[in-house]
Enzyme design. Structure first.
Site, PDB file in Angstrom:
ATOM      1  N   ASP A  11       0.867  -1.176   0.000  1.00  0.00           N
ATOM      2  CA  ASP A  11       0.000   0.000   0.000  1.00  0.00           C
ATOM      3  C   ASP A  11       0.904   1.227   0.000  1.00  0.00           C
ATOM      4  O   ASP A  11       2.107   1.129   0.276  1.00  0.00           O
ATOM      5  CB  ASP A  11      -0.889  -0.005   1.259  1.00  0.00           C
ATOM      6  CG  ASP A  11      -1.760   1.244   1.351  1.00  0.00           C
ATOM      7  OD1 ASP A  11      -2.344   1.651   0.328  1.00  0.00           O
ATOM      8  OD2 ASP A  11      -1.844   1.840   2.445  1.00  0.00           O
ATOM      9  N   SER A  12       0.306   2.373  -0.258  1.00  0.00           N
ATOM     10  CA  SER A  12       1.070   3.614  -0.201  1.00  0.00           C
ATOM     11  C   SER A  12       1.524   3.914   1.232  1.00  0.00           C
ATOM     12  O   SER A  12       2.461   4.677   1.427  1.00  0.00           O
ATOM     13  CB  SER A  12       0.212   4.765  -0.713  1.00  0.00           C
ATOM     14  OG  SER A  12      -1.014   4.792  -0.007  1.00  0.00           O
ATOM     15  N   CYS A  74      -4.230  -1.141  -2.051  1.00  0.00           N
ATOM     16  CA  CYS A  74      -4.394   0.305  -2.205  1.00  0.00           C
ATOM     17  C   CYS A  74      -5.322   0.514  -3.398  1.00  0.00           C
ATOM     18  O   CYS A  74      -5.084  -0.046  -4.476  1.00  0.00           O
ATOM     19  CB  CYS A  74      -3.024   0.933  -2.475  1.00  0.00           C
ATOM     20  SG  CYS A  74      -3.080   2.692  -2.887  1.00  0.00           S
ATOM     21  N   GLU A 152      -5.422   9.197   9.607  1.00  0.00           N
ATOM     22  CA  GLU A 152      -4.045   9.074  10.099  1.00  0.00           C
ATOM     23  C   GLU A 152      -3.861   9.811  11.421  1.00  0.00           C
ATOM     24  O   GLU A 152      -3.066   9.409  12.263  1.00  0.00           O
ATOM     25  CB  GLU A 152      -3.058   9.586   9.045  1.00  0.00           C
ATOM     26  CG  GLU A 152      -3.059   8.672   7.848  1.00  0.00           C
ATOM     27  CD  GLU A 152      -1.844   8.805   6.951  1.00  0.00           C
ATOM     28  OE1 GLU A 152      -1.111   9.789   7.082  1.00  0.00           O
ATOM     29  OE2 GLU A 152      -1.653   7.902   6.116  1.00  0.00           O
ATOM     30  N   CYS A 184     -11.234   3.291  -0.341  1.00  0.00           N
ATOM     31  CA  CYS A 184      -9.919   3.773   0.069  1.00  0.00           C
ATOM     32  C   CYS A 184      -9.563   3.028   1.345  1.00  0.00           C
ATOM     33  O   CYS A 184     -10.418   2.851   2.218  1.00  0.00           O
ATOM     34  CB  CYS A 184      -9.973   5.275   0.318  1.00  0.00           C
ATOM     35  SG  CYS A 184      -8.438   5.924   1.026  1.00  0.00           S
ATOM     36  N   HIS A 186      -8.028   3.766   3.932  1.00  0.00           N
ATOM     37  CA  HIS A 186      -8.115   4.464   5.219  1.00  0.00           C
ATOM     38  C   HIS A 186      -9.537   4.565   5.767  1.00  0.00           C
ATOM     39  O   HIS A 186      -9.727   4.747   6.960  1.00  0.00           O
ATOM     40  CB  HIS A 186      -7.581   5.891   5.092  1.00  0.00           C
ATOM     41  CG  HIS A 186      -6.088   5.998   5.055  1.00  0.00           C
ATOM     42  ND1 HIS A 186      -5.341   5.424   4.067  1.00  0.00           N
ATOM     43  CD2 HIS A 186      -5.220   6.622   5.896  1.00  0.00           C
ATOM     44  CE1 HIS A 186      -4.058   5.694   4.294  1.00  0.00           C
ATOM     45  NE2 HIS A 186      -3.965   6.424   5.393  1.00  0.00           N
TER      46      HIS A 186
HETATM   47  N1  DGL Z   1      -4.050   3.790   0.031  1.00  0.00           N
HETATM   48  C1  DGL Z   1      -4.723   4.841  -0.703  1.00  0.00           C
HETATM   49  C2  DGL Z   1      -5.968   4.275  -1.378  1.00  0.00           C
HETATM   50  O1  DGL Z   1      -6.536   3.295  -0.959  1.00  0.00           O
HETATM   51  C3  DGL Z   1      -5.096   5.991   0.220  1.00  0.00           C
HETATM   52  C4  DGL Z   1      -3.925   6.801   0.701  1.00  0.00           C
HETATM   53  C5  DGL Z   1      -3.192   7.499  -0.426  1.00  0.00           C
HETATM   54  O2  DGL Z   1      -3.730   8.462  -1.016  1.00  0.00           O
HETATM   55  O3  DGL Z   1      -2.101   7.067  -0.736  1.00  0.00           O
HETATM   56  O4  DGL Z   1      -6.390   4.808  -2.379  1.00  0.00           O
END
Ligand code: DGL
Length: 277
Positions: A11-12, A74, A152, A184, A186
């Protein structure tokens, strides 16, 4: 490659740990390696080429660690990167979009499904395409970029999150949307606040779906179909956590998304990230 090899999940940042949690719960005997590209988060506001390149970098690193399957945990990376990754690697690759799309089309009675996600995910229209192939459904999307920093920061309830949610979710006001995809990584930790606001703006009960459980189930099915399940069922698999920025910062936030403390986080570099340790 052997069936005892680990599964890679990337993931990011820390958000994909919601997916890692679901995978660890469903497949406790599998060895898992999680990579959070925390040095370059967020991916959600970046363009398709950049996200594709970052995703290839992350997948390459995990491939070098000998993974037998890859989960793109992600939404933005799945939206912009899954095709390129499937072309580049021979191992099975599971993204977070298709599994929850199936679940949403099955769940919705009105046939009108809402999607909230990053700007990138919404712009890619990946959910519109994915659900469009599954049934005759209407999809309304809304980008909610401020939800990521709220999650976050741990601001998961209260006036601030409610007021921001009201403003974004007004896109679904008085509609017949009965199912909302939290598109997403998060957003699941904001689910309780988002659910309340969503029911309010729509005026009836809306089912919220997140990708984690559906993605873990899709991974399970692929491992079974391809004969890749770990035959060693006697012990819990190893869990390895890698981050491209400071491990301490990753650990601090991780508990909220993973649901428990992490033992150890190792720092790694990807092409273009600077050394943080
Ligand atoms: N992990 C990203 C997503 O699910 C969210 C956080 C980001 O913007 O990197 O799209």
């Amino acid at each position: 490659m052997t069936t005892r090899d680990p599964i890679g999940i990337f993931d990011s940042g820390v958000g994909g740990l919601t997916v890692m949690r679901a995978v660890a719960d469903l497949l406790p005997h599998e060895n898992l390696i999680y990579l959070g590209d925390t040095a370059r988060v967020p991916y959600g506001n970046r363009g398709p080429e950049t996200v594709r390149r970052y995703s290839l970098n992350a997948a390459n690193l995990l491939q070098e660690r000998g993974i037998k399957a890859l989960v793109i945990a992600c939404n933005t990376a799945t939206a912009f990167g899954i095709d390129a990754l499937r072309d580049a690697f021979e191992i099975p690759i599971v993204g977070v979009v298709e599994p929850v799309s199936h679940a949403a089309v099955k769940t919705s009675k009105s046939g009108h499904i809402g999607v909230v996600g990053t700007r990138g995910t919404v712009r890619s229209e990946v959910y519109v395409r994915s659900m469009g192939t599954l049934g005759n459904v209407r999809v309304t999307q809304q980008a909610c970029p401020l939800f990521v920093p709220l999650a976050e920061e741990g601001w998961t309830e209260g006036d601030v999150v409610e007021s921001i949610a009201k403003s974004y979710l007004a896109a679904f006001s008085d509609s017949d949307v009965d199912t909302l995809i939290l598109g997403c990584t998060h957003y699941p930790i904001l689910a309780s606040a988002l659910g309340e606001v969503m029911n309010d703006v729509v005026g009836s009960d809306v089912t919220l779906l997140d990708s984690a459980t559906a993605t873990a189930a899709a991974l399970d099915e692929i491992l079974r179909t391809k004969g890749l399940e770990n035959p060693d069922k006697t012990s819990t698999g190893t869990r390895t956590f890698l981050a491209t920025d400071e491990p301490e910062q990753f650990s601090r936030m991780a508990g909220r998304f993973f649901g428990s403390e992490l033992d150890e986080v190792q720092h790694v570099d990807l092409p273009g990230t600077t050394s943080a340790s």
